[in-house]
Design a protein around this motif. Structure first.
Motif, PDB file in Angstrom:
ATOM      1  N   GLU A  72       0.821  -1.213   0.000  1.00 41.70           N
ATOM      2  CA  GLU A  72       0.000   0.000   0.000  1.00 41.70           C
ATOM      3  C   GLU A  72       0.855   1.263   0.000  1.00 41.70           C
ATOM      4  O   GLU A  72       0.471   2.277  -0.592  1.00 41.70           O
ATOM      5  CB  GLU A  72      -0.922  -0.005   1.218  1.00 41.70           C
ATOM      6  N   VAL A 124       3.233   0.820  -3.903  1.00 44.51           N
ATOM      7  CA  VAL A 124       2.677   0.660  -5.252  1.00 44.51           C
ATOM      8  C   VAL A 124       2.213   1.968  -5.897  1.00 44.51           C
ATOM      9  O   VAL A 124       2.552   2.233  -7.062  1.00 44.51           O
ATOM     10  CB  VAL A 124       1.544  -0.393  -5.246  1.00 44.51           C
ATOM     11  N   PRO A 125       1.429   2.833  -5.209  1.00 43.50           N
ATOM     12  CA  PRO A 125       0.983   4.058  -5.887  1.00 43.50           C
ATOM     13  C   PRO A 125       2.129   4.924  -6.395  1.00 43.50           C
ATOM     14  O   PRO A 125       2.120   5.373  -7.550  1.00 43.50           O
ATOM     15  CB  PRO A 125       0.171   4.776  -4.811  1.00 43.50           C
ATOM     16  N   LEU A 158       3.914   3.145  -9.364  1.00 42.29           N
ATOM     17  CA  LEU A 158       3.169   3.249 -10.620  1.00 42.29           C
ATOM     18  C   LEU A 158       3.284   4.651 -11.215  1.00 42.29           C
ATOM     19  O   LEU A 158       3.488   4.808 -12.430  1.00 42.29           O
ATOM     20  CB  LEU A 158       1.699   2.900 -10.386  1.00 42.29           C
ATOM     21  N   ALA A 213      -3.493   5.945 -12.330  1.00 43.82           N
ATOM     22  CA  ALA A 213      -3.020   4.636 -11.870  1.00 43.82           C
ATOM     23  C   ALA A 213      -2.685   4.664 -10.382  1.00 43.82           C
ATOM     24  O   ALA A 213      -2.986   3.722  -9.642  1.00 43.82           O
ATOM     25  CB  ALA A 213      -1.789   4.218 -12.677  1.00 43.82           C
ATOM     26  N   SER A 258      -4.817   2.470  -7.728  1.00 46.17           N
ATOM     27  CA  SER A 258      -4.164   1.414  -6.946  1.00 46.17           C
ATOM     28  C   SER A 258      -4.420   1.594  -5.462  1.00 46.17           C
ATOM     29  O   SER A 258      -4.674   0.627  -4.731  1.00 46.17           O
ATOM     30  CB  SER A 258      -2.664   1.396  -7.225  1.00 46.17           C
TER      31      SER A 258
END
Length: 240
Positions: A60, A63-64, A67, A84, A88
């Motif tokens: 968590e 990833v954001p 991306l 994105a 996510s």
């Protein structure tokens, strides 16, 4: 909870005998600290992975931003990378809702990513996606430094309740100094982030800034948390 042999955790105070009294600052701070997410293993050592939310928490947090950095580097556009990143973060929140997991971390993450996206869209610059993080780190530095100045170091509030010391460590100058040092270590993490990432922001280097944000995010915080735990560990039969 009884004390395990070899751990540094004394018997926690039950708080009995205080019924009818107004909660003190320490009681309020303790209630907050108890929910701060710092965990420990059965052998008394800090469980760094669980303290940062486990594998799900790592994903968590990472990833954001990952991306956004990858897609912005590939496309040089804002809309797809921002969409994105926000999507996510939203997926993690939905997954936690479906699995009936605590939502606070996910919702906080979504709000944070949305704020970053709005700032980037308003400015039209990819580096602005990372700007709110600078303010957040600066706010943490200020708050943690103030906690040391008023002799309520944040590390003591986090670790003291986990170790069963509650706020009794404040009666010992040695323990207070140890927790102040531990708090300075965490402050150093936030300061290091600013020292390394601000020049990249000013240079408008999105790729390098995104990479350093990831590298100096959860991994660096986890290291700082572990070091803070180690340096603040009580010594056997320590006297005030």
């Amino acid at each position: 909870m009884t004390e395990r042999p070899g751990s540094d955790r004394p018997e926690p105070s039950t708080g009995e005998g205080n019924s009818g009294e107004q909660p003190s600052f320490g009681d309020v701070a303790g209630a907050y600290a108890a929910r701060a997410g710092v965990e420990r293993k059965d052998d008394g050592q800090i469980d760094v992975l669980r303290s940062v939310g486990g594998i799900r928490g790592l994903a968590e947090a990472i990833v954001p931003g990952l991306l956004f950095t990858l897609l912005f580097t590939l496309t040089s556009g804002l809309y797809l990378p921002l969409a994105a990143a926000v999507a996510s973060a939203g997926v993690f929140s939905v997954a936690n809702l479906v699995q009936k997991r605590p939502l606070m971390q996910s919702l906080t993450g979504v709000i944070g990513v949305v704020i970053c996206a709005v700032v980037a869209l308003r400015s039209g610059s990819g580096t602005e996606f990372f700007l709110p993080g600078f303010y957040l780190n600066a706010a943490y530095i200020l708050a943690f430094a103030v906690s040391i100045a008023v002799r309520w170091p944040v590390a003591g509030l986090l670790f003291g309740f986990i170790r069963g010391e509650n706020v009794e460590w404040r009666a010992s100058r040695k323990r207070t100094r140890a927790y102040a040092l531990a708090t300075w270590i965490i402050i150093a993490v936030f300061g290091l982030r600013l020292g390394v990432q601000l020049p990249l922001y000013l240079a408008d280097n999105v790729g390098a800034l995104g990479t350093m944000r990831l590298a100096m995010g959860v991994p660096l915080y986890a290291l700082g948390l572990w070091l803070a735990w180690v340096v603040s560990r009580p010594l056997p039969q320590q006297n005030p």
